[in-house]
Design an enzyme around this catalytic site. Structure first.
Site, PDB file in Angstrom:
ATOM      1  N   HIS A 285       0.833  -1.203   0.000  1.00 43.18           N
ATOM      2  CA  HIS A 285       0.000   0.000   0.000  1.00 43.18           C
ATOM      3  C   HIS A 285       0.872   1.260   0.000  1.00 43.18           C
ATOM      4  O   HIS A 285       1.579   1.532   0.958  1.00 43.18           O
ATOM      5  CB  HIS A 285      -0.887  -0.023   1.250  1.00 43.18           C
ATOM      6  CG  HIS A 285      -1.839   1.113   1.358  1.00 43.18           C
ATOM      7  ND1 HIS A 285      -1.882   1.936   2.466  1.00 43.18           N
ATOM      8  CD2 HIS A 285      -2.807   1.550   0.517  1.00 43.18           C
ATOM      9  CE1 HIS A 285      -2.837   2.833   2.304  1.00 43.18           C
ATOM     10  NE2 HIS A 285      -3.404   2.633   1.134  1.00 43.18           N
TER      11      HIS A 285
ATOM     12  N   HIS B  75      -0.888  10.558  -2.516  1.00 45.87           N
ATOM     13  CA  HIS B  75      -2.239  10.205  -2.083  1.00 45.87           C
ATOM     14  C   HIS B  75      -3.107  11.434  -1.861  1.00 45.87           C
ATOM     15  O   HIS B  75      -4.212  11.531  -2.375  1.00 45.87           O
ATOM     16  CB  HIS B  75      -2.184   9.382  -0.787  1.00 45.87           C
ATOM     17  CG  HIS B  75      -3.536   9.069  -0.228  1.00 45.87           C
ATOM     18  ND1 HIS B  75      -4.183   9.913   0.659  1.00 45.87           N
ATOM     19  CD2 HIS B  75      -4.379   8.024  -0.436  1.00 45.87           C
ATOM     20  CE1 HIS B  75      -5.357   9.400   0.965  1.00 45.87           C
ATOM     21  NE2 HIS B  75      -5.504   8.256   0.316  1.00 45.87           N
TER      22      HIS B  75
END
Length: 236
Positions: A6, A48
C-alpha cells in the site's frame, strides 16, 4: 493470496516514493499500490493527498503546482531524517523502476477537489509507453473516472474501490456497465458471502488496508485474492 504494498512498503519508507516502491520489491511484494494525481502542468505524479502538506516540507494543492515546484520539496524527512531529499516521483519514473518487475501494479486514480480532464488519458499513455498494460489494475473511488478510462481503453483491468457498505453490491456492479476485474472493499465490510459471489462472477477480491497479522490470517482463510497492506512482510 497476493500481498499488495500500500503506497509501497510504507511501514519502512515514506509512502508513495521510489524508496517505498524499491523496498516493496526487495521485500517480495506481489503487487504495488500507488496513487496518481495531475500537476498544474498536467504531469502524472504519485501522491495520495490532494495537498503536499502532510507528506512534504511544503504546502499547497498538487493541481496548483508545477512539476518543477513539486520537485523542490522534500518528501522524505517527515517520515525519517534518513530519507531527507526524497522527491515526489512521477508516474514515468515509477514505471521505469517497477515496470519490468514480476509484480502487479495497482494504479489508483485520484480526483478532488478538482476533476482533471486528462488524468485517465495521461496515465494510459504512460502505461502503454512502458509496455506494462497487461500487469496494471486501475482503481478509484471515483467510478465515473473508471468509466472514462474504460471508454478510452476497453481492455483496461478495472478495480472497483469503495469504502462504504453498499446495498446489493453486485446489482450496482452490473448497473455500472463496466467489466469489473476486481473489487477493493474496505476490509471492515468484506464477508465470506461477498467473496464467494465475487468469485462466482470471476471477480477478484482485494481488501484494504490490513496491517495486523492476525487479521491478515483470518482474511487469508476466507479466500481473498489480495491483501493491501503497508507491511509486505506481514505474513513472513
Amino acid at each position: 493470496m497476493n500481498i499488495i504494498a500500500h503506497r509501497g512498503a510504507s511501514t519502512y519508507a515514506p509512502e508513495n516514493t521510489l524508496a517505498a516502491f524499491q523496498k516493496a520489491l526487495d521485500q517480495g511484494a506481489d503487487g504495488i499500490e500507488l496513487d496518481v494525481r495531475l500537476t498544474k502542468d498536467n504531469v502524472p505524479v504519485i501522491c495520495h493527498d490532494a495537498t503536499v502538506n502532510r507528506t512534504s516540507n511544503g504546502k499547497g494543492f498538487i493541481h496548483n503546482m508545477t512539476l518543477n515546484q513539486l520537485k523542490k520539496l522534500d518528501f522524505g524527512s517527515t517520515f525519517s531524517k534518513k530519507f531527507k531529499g526524497e522527491t515526489i516521483p512521477t508516474l514515468d519514473e515509477t514505471l521505469s523502476l517497477i515496470g519490468d518487475k514480476p509484480i502487479t501494479i495497482h494504479i489508483e486514480l485520484k480526483n478532488g477537489p478538482v476533476i482533471p480532464k486528462d488524468l485517465e488519458r495521461k496515465v494510459l499513455d504512460l502505461v502503454y509507453r512502458h509496455g506494462v498494460e497487461h500487469k496494471v489494475v486501475y482503481s478509484s473511488f471515483d467510478h465515473v473516472s473508471l468509466q472514462r478510462l474504460t471508454n478510452i481503453d476497453p481492455n483496461a483491468k478495472i478495480g472497483l474501490l469503495f469504502h462504504i457498505n453498499l446495498i446489493n453490491l453486485f446489482d450496482y456492479i452490473q448497473n455500472t456497465g463496466l467489466h469489473i476485474y476486481s473489487i477493493h472493499p474496505n476490509h471492515f465490510y468484506v464477508t465470506e458471502e461477498m467473496i464467494d459471489e465475487a468469485h462466482e462472477r470471476n471477480i477478484e477480491v482485494n481488501i484494504y488496508t490490513v496491517n495486523n497479522r492476525d487479521q491478515a490470517k483470518i482474511y487469508q482463510g476466507l479466500g481473498i485474492d489480495g491483501l493491501i497492506t503497508n507491511d509486505p512482510l506481514i505474513l513472513k
